[in-house]
Design an enzyme around this catalytic site. Structure first.
Site, PDB file in Angstrom:
ATOM      1  N   GLY A   1       0.792  -1.226   0.000  1.00  0.00           N
ATOM      2  CA  GLY A   1       0.000   0.000   0.000  1.00  0.00           C
ATOM      3  C   GLY A   1       0.822   1.273   0.000  1.00  0.00           C
ATOM      4  O   GLY A   1       0.424   2.270  -0.611  1.00  0.00           O
TER       5      GLY A   1
ATOM      6  N   HIS B   1     -12.335  11.320 -18.264  1.00  0.00           N
ATOM      7  CA  HIS B   1     -11.565  11.407 -19.502  1.00  0.00           C
ATOM      8  C   HIS B   1     -10.306  12.262 -19.352  1.00  0.00           C
ATOM      9  O   HIS B   1     -10.266  13.243 -18.615  1.00  0.00           O
ATOM     10  CB  HIS B   1     -12.433  11.992 -20.625  1.00  0.00           C
ATOM     11  CG  HIS B   1     -12.867  13.406 -20.360  1.00  0.00           C
ATOM     12  ND1 HIS B   1     -12.120  14.502 -20.697  1.00  0.00           N
ATOM     13  CD2 HIS B   1     -13.986  13.890 -19.756  1.00  0.00           C
ATOM     14  CE1 HIS B   1     -12.736  15.606 -20.337  1.00  0.00           C
ATOM     15  NE2 HIS B   1     -13.890  15.260 -19.757  1.00  0.00           N
TER      16      HIS B   1
END
Length: 208
Positions: A69, A136
């Protein structure tokens, strides 16, 4: 050569990544953990100590996933493993939606419920965690961690080694520098320079 995957790490994040890899039809050879790691990670045997990376490579293992992590440690171990001749593989949930025009690097984790939209770029060793959305034309840098339920609007850039805590939101066109930490639930409406820690709604800088 062995096609089964060596997983570096033996904690909770490794458990999730093992299940992601298995959902892709992959087989796990073993985990390589630290001196205090358990004997098993799920049902996968754990070898304690990074020296096992060399011996496993000598035995023909060449595919590897770094399931750590910590951004800094994940990047460091990824670099070490590539230096040993390993190829980093991706762990991608079948329950993620990834645009065909998006580009993913190596060693990337994409958890269940993630959406990555058109022409976004996810660089090496990044984590896009459970339920996060990347709209996007975003660029997520190397060894970045986007925590569960984060939402990046379009054209957002996240610099290398940055961390966005659980449930962060980032409005369009924002640039976040390298080594930035955004606290859980933060709403980012302004650019953030490298090295900053920010919290709140909207976020404010704690240090820089």
């Amino acid at each position: 050569m062995r096609s089964d995957i060596v997983v570096v790490g033996a904690g909770g994040h490794a458990k999730v990544c093992i299940e992601l890899l298995r959902s892709m039809g992959e087989s796990i050879a073993c985990c390589v953990g630290g001196s205090d790691s358990p004997d098993l990670c799920l049902d996968v045997p754990v070898l304690r100590g990074d020296e096992h990376l060399v011996s496993l490579r000598a035995k023909g293992h060449f595919r590897l996933f770094v399931a750590i992590g910590s951004n800094r440690l994940r990047e460091r171990l990824g670099t070490i493993c590539v230096g040993h001749g390993y190829q980093l593989v991706n762990a991608i949930s079948p329950h993620a939606i990834i645009s065909p025009s998006a580009k993913l690097g190596r060693g990337v984790a994409v958890m269940a419920g993630v959406v990555i939209n058109a022409e976004s770029v996810i660089e090496d060793l990044a984590i896009i965690n459970t339920g996060a959305t990347v709209d996007h034309d975003c660029r997520v840098g190397q060894a970045v961690h986007i925590a569960p339920q984060c939402a990046l609007a379009g054209n957002v850039t996240i610099g290398n080694l940055s961390f966005l805590g659980v449930g962060c939101k980032v409005i369009p066109e924002i640039q976040i520098g390298e080594h930035v930490t955004v606290g859980a639930g933060g709403v980012v409406i302004c650019h953030i320079g490298s090295g900053a820690t920010v919290v709140g709604v909207p976020t404010r800088v704690l240090n820089s």
